[in-house]
Design a protein around this motif. Structure first.
Motif, PDB file in Angstrom:
ATOM      1  N   ASP A 244      -2.070   5.004  10.381  1.00  0.00           N
ATOM      2  CA  ASP A 244      -1.941   5.661   9.043  1.00  0.00           C
ATOM      3  C   ASP A 244      -2.145   4.652   7.779  1.00  0.00           C
ATOM      4  O   ASP A 244      -2.557   5.114   6.848  1.00  0.00           O
ATOM      5  CB  ASP A 244      -0.402   6.039   9.093  1.00  0.00           C
ATOM      6  CG  ASP A 244      -0.260   7.237  10.084  1.00  0.00           C
ATOM      7  OD1 ASP A 244      -1.099   8.048  10.272  1.00  0.00           O
ATOM      8  OD2 ASP A 244       0.991   7.520  10.441  1.00  0.00           O
ATOM      9  N   GLN A 245      -1.939   3.399   8.139  1.00  0.00           N
ATOM     10  CA  GLN A 245      -1.992   2.542   7.103  1.00  0.00           C
ATOM     11  C   GLN A 245      -3.492   2.606   6.594  1.00  0.00           C
ATOM     12  O   GLN A 245      -4.056   2.759   5.509  1.00  0.00           O
ATOM     13  CB  GLN A 245      -2.009   0.942   7.677  1.00  0.00           C
ATOM     14  CG  GLN A 245      -0.479   0.679   7.544  1.00  0.00           C
ATOM     15  CD  GLN A 245      -0.392  -0.740   8.272  1.00  0.00           C
ATOM     16  OE1 GLN A 245      -1.154  -1.337   8.332  1.00  0.00           O
ATOM     17  NE2 GLN A 245       1.023  -1.278   8.264  1.00  0.00           N
ATOM     18  N   ALA A 246      -4.544   2.625   7.683  1.00  0.00           N
ATOM     19  CA  ALA A 246      -5.895   2.612   7.614  1.00  0.00           C
ATOM     20  C   ALA A 246      -6.544   4.032   6.796  1.00  0.00           C
ATOM     21  O   ALA A 246      -7.333   4.069   5.774  1.00  0.00           O
ATOM     22  CB  ALA A 246      -6.726   2.410   8.868  1.00  0.00           C
ATOM     23  N   LYS A 247      -5.735   5.155   7.026  1.00  0.00           N
ATOM     24  CA  LYS A 247      -6.078   6.483   6.628  1.00  0.00           C
ATOM     25  C   LYS A 247      -5.470   6.563   5.134  1.00  0.00           C
ATOM     26  O   LYS A 247      -6.417   6.887   4.215  1.00  0.00           O
ATOM     27  CB  LYS A 247      -5.288   7.542   7.408  1.00  0.00           C
ATOM     28  CG  LYS A 247      -6.096   7.869   8.686  1.00  0.00           C
ATOM     29  CD  LYS A 247      -5.353   8.806   9.313  1.00  0.00           C
ATOM     30  CE  LYS A 247      -5.685   9.107  10.865  1.00  0.00           C
ATOM     31  NZ  LYS A 247      -5.074  10.289  11.423  1.00  0.00           N
ATOM     32  N   GLU A 268       1.980  -7.676   2.696  1.00  0.00           N
ATOM     33  CA  GLU A 268       0.909  -6.739   3.251  1.00  0.00           C
ATOM     34  C   GLU A 268      -0.594  -7.225   3.176  1.00  0.00           C
ATOM     35  O   GLU A 268      -0.717  -8.074   2.649  1.00  0.00           O
ATOM     36  CB  GLU A 268       1.112  -5.288   2.559  1.00  0.00           C
ATOM     37  CG  GLU A 268       2.374  -4.576   2.923  1.00  0.00           C
ATOM     38  CD  GLU A 268       2.520  -3.559   1.803  1.00  0.00           C
ATOM     39  OE1 GLU A 268       3.372  -2.363   2.202  1.00  0.00           O
ATOM     40  OE2 GLU A 268       2.087  -3.647   0.705  1.00  0.00           O
ATOM     41  N   SER A 269      -1.380  -6.596   3.813  1.00  0.00           N
ATOM     42  CA  SER A 269      -2.596  -7.168   3.956  1.00  0.00           C
ATOM     43  C   SER A 269      -3.601  -5.921   4.287  1.00  0.00           C
ATOM     44  O   SER A 269      -3.204  -4.769   4.327  1.00  0.00           O
ATOM     45  CB  SER A 269      -3.040  -8.000   5.081  1.00  0.00           C
ATOM     46  OG  SER A 269      -2.928  -7.464   6.444  1.00  0.00           O
ATOM     47  N   MET A 270      -4.898  -6.294   4.239  1.00  0.00           N
ATOM     48  CA  MET A 270      -5.898  -5.387   4.426  1.00  0.00           C
ATOM     49  C   MET A 270      -6.400  -5.016   5.912  1.00  0.00           C
ATOM     50  O   MET A 270      -7.396  -4.467   6.453  1.00  0.00           O
ATOM     51  CB  MET A 270      -7.228  -5.360   3.758  1.00  0.00           C
ATOM     52  CG  MET A 270      -7.090  -5.476   2.100  1.00  0.00           C
ATOM     53  SD  MET A 270      -6.778  -3.712   1.585  1.00  0.00           S
ATOM     54  CE  MET A 270      -8.303  -3.008   1.987  1.00  0.00           C
ATOM     55  N   ILE A 271      -5.541  -5.762   6.765  1.00  0.00           N
ATOM     56  CA  ILE A 271      -5.871  -5.925   8.273  1.00  0.00           C
ATOM     57  C   ILE A 271      -5.917  -4.313   8.719  1.00  0.00           C
ATOM     58  O   ILE A 271      -4.820  -3.546   8.410  1.00  0.00           O
ATOM     59  CB  ILE A 271      -4.806  -6.657   8.994  1.00  0.00           C
ATOM     60  CG1 ILE A 271      -5.198  -8.026   8.653  1.00  0.00           C
ATOM     61  CG2 ILE A 271      -5.171  -6.629  10.543  1.00  0.00           C
ATOM     62  CD1 ILE A 271      -4.278  -8.952   9.324  1.00  0.00           C
ATOM     63  N   GLY A 272      -6.772  -3.935   9.669  1.00  0.00           N
ATOM     64  CA  GLY A 272      -6.565  -2.524  10.243  1.00  0.00           C
ATOM     65  C   GLY A 272      -7.353  -1.343   9.375  1.00  0.00           C
ATOM     66  O   GLY A 272      -7.331  -0.412   9.990  1.00  0.00           O
ATOM     67  N   THR A 273      -7.968  -1.925   8.498  1.00  0.00           N
ATOM     68  CA  THR A 273      -8.803  -0.988   7.676  1.00  0.00           C
ATOM     69  C   THR A 273     -10.390  -1.504   7.817  1.00  0.00           C
ATOM     70  O   THR A 273     -10.626  -2.617   7.975  1.00  0.00           O
ATOM     71  CB  THR A 273      -8.667  -0.909   6.209  1.00  0.00           C
ATOM     72  OG1 THR A 273      -9.200  -2.114   5.547  1.00  0.00           O
ATOM     73  CG2 THR A 273      -7.103  -0.868   5.959  1.00  0.00           C
ATOM     74  N   SER A 274     -11.225  -0.545   7.673  1.00  0.00           N
ATOM     75  CA  SER A 274     -12.717  -0.943   7.498  1.00  0.00           C
ATOM     76  C   SER A 274     -13.092  -0.756   6.256  1.00  0.00           C
ATOM     77  O   SER A 274     -14.290  -0.924   5.899  1.00  0.00           O
ATOM     78  CB  SER A 274     -13.297   0.344   8.523  1.00  0.00           C
ATOM     79  OG  SER A 274     -13.182   1.678   7.974  1.00  0.00           O
ATOM     80  N   ILE A 275     -12.262  -0.575   5.404  1.00  0.00           N
ATOM     81  CA  ILE A 275     -12.890  -0.703   4.100  1.00  0.00           C
ATOM     82  C   ILE A 275     -13.351  -2.052   3.505  1.00  0.00           C
ATOM     83  O   ILE A 275     -12.692  -2.954   3.719  1.00  0.00           O
ATOM     84  CB  ILE A 275     -11.775  -0.363   2.954  1.00  0.00           C
ATOM     85  CG1 ILE A 275     -11.401   1.072   3.402  1.00  0.00           C
ATOM     86  CG2 ILE A 275     -12.108  -0.451   1.407  1.00  0.00           C
ATOM     87  CD1 ILE A 275     -12.308   2.189   3.093  1.00  0.00           C
TER      88      ILE A 275
END
Length: 288
Positions: A244-247, A268-275
């Motif tokens: 859900d973080q990534a979405k 927090e961080s950007m880990i887990g997203t492909s952005i």
């Protein structure tokens, strides 16, 4: 049996049954993305007791019946969400971000835009509005000094209760301690006669520049402008799972203009997203 174990049995009428708690946990997870593990059961029960009293029900067991066996879920869902969501916010929370906006982000955004641009800022989990109004104070000071831009601030949240407080702009006086004295004099009104708990109100000139609306970050479409300059999403992702973080981040970034900025909480961080975004400061990312 220990006292704690006794309070968690299904036969105690002063508590939710395990089945009802699990249904509430699953419902909140699917509706708003917030995880409610078993360790949160007593906290949830404590928050729901006010709803039990408001609805004039006998106990939490009766509340579970009302939700799941007597057809009350549809009408009660907004109040259930209000009760179980966490709404922690402060004025000038993580103040480094507001210094970065003033000294780096705002000048850079203005330099790349047409004359007298409208700078759009979105507080995507605004709670009672302290973050949105802090941003408005910072931008209003800069607008008065620079006179080369306009701004608008939007605050969104899932909770209707906190949104109403944001719209009225009234806060306990102790909450405004982090606001610099100069800004207090410019942007806050103090009641001439204070009651037992003194309150302040945001001046109408600033309130007119800050709008609030209900928005569920788990929704597929947000209905928000897609040329936002700065989005705050601070200290919210910690309540979501990785998927859900990534979405959520993907959807939010879609509402940033090219070169716009996403500000996360320092934990927090950007880990887990492909952005693909460029990090320019701790928890500050720029859309490429």
């Amino acid at each position: 049996m220990t006292a704690l174990a006794r309070t968690l049995t299904d036969t105690d009428d002063d508590h939710l049954s395990l089945a009802d708690f699990n249904r509430i946990s699953a419902l909140i997870g699917s509706e708003v993305g917030i995880r409610l593990p078993p360790a949160k059961r007593l906290m949830v029960e404590g928050r729901l007791r006010k709803r039990v009293r408001t609805l004039k029900l006998a106990n939490l067991g009766a509340y579970g019946d009302y939700l799941f066996r007597k057809g009350g879920l549809d009408s009660e869902l907004p109040f259930l969400i209000n009760a179980v969501t966490t709404n922690k916010t402060d004025f000038f929370r993580e103040p480094e971000h507001f210094e970065i906006i003033e000294k780096l982000l705002l000048p850079e955004l203005i330099s790349r835009r047409e004359r007298n641009p409208l700078i759009k800022v979105w507080s995507a989990a605004s709670s009672t509005g302290a973050e949105a109004y802090t941003t408005a104070m910072v931008l209003a000071d800069q607008a008065a000094q620079r006179r080369d831009f306009r701004f608008a601030v939007l605050g969104t949240d899932i909770s209707t209760d906190v949104l109403e407080q944001g719209r009225t702009g009234v806060y306990p006086a102790e909450l405004i301690a982090p606001v610099p004295p100069g800004m207090q004099s410019r942007y806050l009104m103090f009641a001439r006669r204070q009651g037992n708990r003194p309150e302040v109100r945001i001046v109408p000139e600033l309130r007119r520049l800050v709008q609030f609306q209900r928005l569920n970050l788990m929704a597929e479409n947000y209905g928000i402008d897609r040329d936002v300059d700065i989005i705050f999403l601070r200290n919210v992702l910690i309540y979501f799972d990785k998927v859900d973080q990534a979405k959520v981040i993907t959807r939010l970034v879609g509402h940033l203009r090219p070169g716009g900025y996403l500000l996360l909480g320092h934990s927090e961080s950007m880990i887990g997203t492909s952005i693909t975004m460029r990090q320019i400061a701790p928890a500050v990312f720029q859309k490429i």
